[in-house]
Design a protein around this motif. Sequence first.
Motif, PDB file in Angstrom:
ATOM      1  N   ASN A 199      65.778  47.481  39.977  1.00  0.00           N
ATOM      2  CA  ASN A 199      64.703  48.467  40.020  1.00  0.00           C
ATOM      3  C   ASN A 199      63.666  48.118  41.085  1.00  0.00           C
ATOM      4  O   ASN A 199      63.431  46.952  41.385  1.00  0.00           O
ATOM      5  N   ASP A 200      63.033  49.174  41.636  1.00  0.00           N
ATOM      6  CA  ASP A 200      61.956  48.968  42.595  1.00  0.00           C
ATOM      7  C   ASP A 200      60.722  48.397  41.900  1.00  0.00           C
ATOM      8  O   ASP A 200      60.591  48.468  40.665  1.00  0.00           O
ATOM      9  N   VAL A 201      59.812  47.878  42.713  1.00  0.00           N
ATOM     10  CA  VAL A 201      58.629  47.195  42.189  1.00  0.00           C
ATOM     11  C   VAL A 201      57.376  47.791  42.824  1.00  0.00           C
ATOM     12  O   VAL A 201      57.349  48.093  44.025  1.00  0.00           O
ATOM     13  N   ALA A 202      56.330  47.971  42.029  1.00  0.00           N
ATOM     14  CA  ALA A 202      55.014  48.390  42.513  1.00  0.00           C
ATOM     15  C   ALA A 202      53.989  47.344  42.095  1.00  0.00           C
ATOM     16  O   ALA A 202      54.113  46.729  41.033  1.00  0.00           O
ATOM     17  N   VAL A 203      52.979  47.150  42.936  1.00  0.00           N
ATOM     18  CA  VAL A 203      51.923  46.166  42.653  1.00  0.00           C
ATOM     19  C   VAL A 203      50.581  46.884  42.707  1.00  0.00           C
ATOM     20  O   VAL A 203      50.276  47.579  43.683  1.00  0.00           O
ATOM     21  N   GLU A 204      49.766  46.703  41.658  1.00  0.00           N
ATOM     22  CA  GLU A 204      48.455  47.349  41.578  1.00  0.00           C
ATOM     23  C   GLU A 204      47.388  46.295  41.291  1.00  0.00           C
ATOM     24  O   GLU A 204      47.542  45.493  40.366  1.00  0.00           O
ATOM     25  N   GLY A 205      46.319  46.314  42.074  1.00  0.00           N
ATOM     26  CA  GLY A 205      45.222  45.375  41.886  1.00  0.00           C
ATOM     27  C   GLY A 205      44.037  46.032  41.194  1.00  0.00           C
ATOM     28  O   GLY A 205      43.677  47.176  41.496  1.00  0.00           O
ATOM     29  N   HIS A 206      43.413  45.305  40.253  1.00  0.00           N
ATOM     30  CA  HIS A 206      42.239  45.787  39.513  1.00  0.00           C
ATOM     31  C   HIS A 206      41.202  44.676  39.461  1.00  0.00           C
ATOM     32  O   HIS A 206      41.554  43.500  39.321  1.00  0.00           O
ATOM     33  N   VAL A 207      39.939  45.034  39.542  1.00  0.00           N
ATOM     34  CA  VAL A 207      38.862  44.054  39.443  1.00  0.00           C
ATOM     35  C   VAL A 207      37.808  44.563  38.466  1.00  0.00           C
ATOM     36  O   VAL A 207      37.723  45.760  38.180  1.00  0.00           O
ATOM     37  N   ARG A 208      37.002  43.654  37.970  1.00  0.00           N
ATOM     38  CA  ARG A 208      35.919  44.041  37.060  1.00  0.00           C
ATOM     39  C   ARG A 208      34.747  44.616  37.853  1.00  0.00           C
ATOM     40  O   ARG A 208      34.604  44.380  39.059  1.00  0.00           O
ATOM     41  N   ALA A 209      33.897  45.359  37.170  1.00  0.00           N
ATOM     42  CA  ALA A 209      32.738  45.967  37.813  1.00  0.00           C
ATOM     43  C   ALA A 209      31.682  44.917  38.122  1.00  0.00           C
ATOM     44  O   ALA A 209      31.586  43.882  37.459  1.00  0.00           O
ATOM     45  N   ARG A 210      30.879  45.199  39.136  1.00  0.00           N
ATOM     46  CA  ARG A 210      29.782  44.314  39.514  1.00  0.00           C
ATOM     47  C   ARG A 210      28.494  44.761  38.834  1.00  0.00           C
ATOM     48  O   ARG A 210      28.262  45.962  38.652  1.00  0.00           O
ATOM     49  N   PRO A 211      27.609  43.822  38.481  1.00  0.00           N
ATOM     50  CA  PRO A 211      26.362  44.212  37.817  1.00  0.00           C
ATOM     51  C   PRO A 211      25.373  44.899  38.750  1.00  0.00           C
ATOM     52  O   PRO A 211      24.462  45.569  38.301  1.00  0.00           O
ATOM     53  N   LEU A 212      25.544  44.753  40.066  1.00  0.00           N
ATOM     54  CA  LEU A 212      24.643  45.380  41.029  1.00  0.00           C
ATOM     55  C   LEU A 212      25.387  46.449  41.815  1.00  0.00           C
ATOM     56  O   LEU A 212      26.609  46.403  41.954  1.00  0.00           O
TER      57      LEU A 212
END
Length: 277
Positions: A199-212
Amino acid sequence: MASGSNVAPIIIKRKKVVSGDGHHGGAWKVAYADFVTAMMAFFMLMWLLNATTEQQRAGIADYFSPTIPLSPISGGGDGAFGGNDIFAEMTLPKNGIGASQDKSTEGDMARGDVGQEGQAKDTEAFAAVEEALLGQSGESDAHDEMLRHIVTRVTDEGLVIEIFALEGAPIFEEGTAEPTAMLRDLTEMLARVFRIVVNDVAVEGHVRARPLVFEDNPIWTLSAGRAESVRGLLQGSGLKSSRLNRVTGHADREPIVENPMSVRNDRVEVILLRSGR
């Protein structure tokens, strides 16, 4: 004699009746009923969007289509009357459109469902990957500390392998796309496990929100950079570049927990896509 009569005079009293007063009419009730009906339809729509799968939503859309399609796409159910397509390749066919794995098209099984056989192969592939990854067979290379950072789930898109940070145990160096030693080991393990499927592969990046709030918020480039970093690690560990379908960054737009600034939202999702995606 008439003028001196004691008979009381007859007084005629005329009462003016006004109907349909603007303040006491019933027109507002009709308008209110229309408003309540519209709100009920709106909330039913919101509920349907949240409670149905992509395939069921396609079936509902087909039902309300103003024209009768020559090639029915799908149905919203899953039983004998679930909207199976009689125009597919099999006699009593599958749900959806497109080609099957036996008769694929130039578009690599088109854009529809790959049939029950394709779904069964995907299910077997996902189960094999999860077993090898999570060590259900007792032969996993990952130790307990690494497994604390992995969660898997099966969606309409495929098998999602989520690698996330914990308090005191990040997967990237703070504020950068530089992976930690643990993430390097995890991606190397993923690349080895992915060799058992095609199967093919996908990569997704996520980060947390900044306080400012920054004028030029770096979270978009940071999430995309982290996804690209994982892609490079996977490819460097032996994953063929032809199997990489997409690499995307989602910034802080899809938090996995309620608190958008939680460290748990720092994560990378490596998705083993379903056939034909």
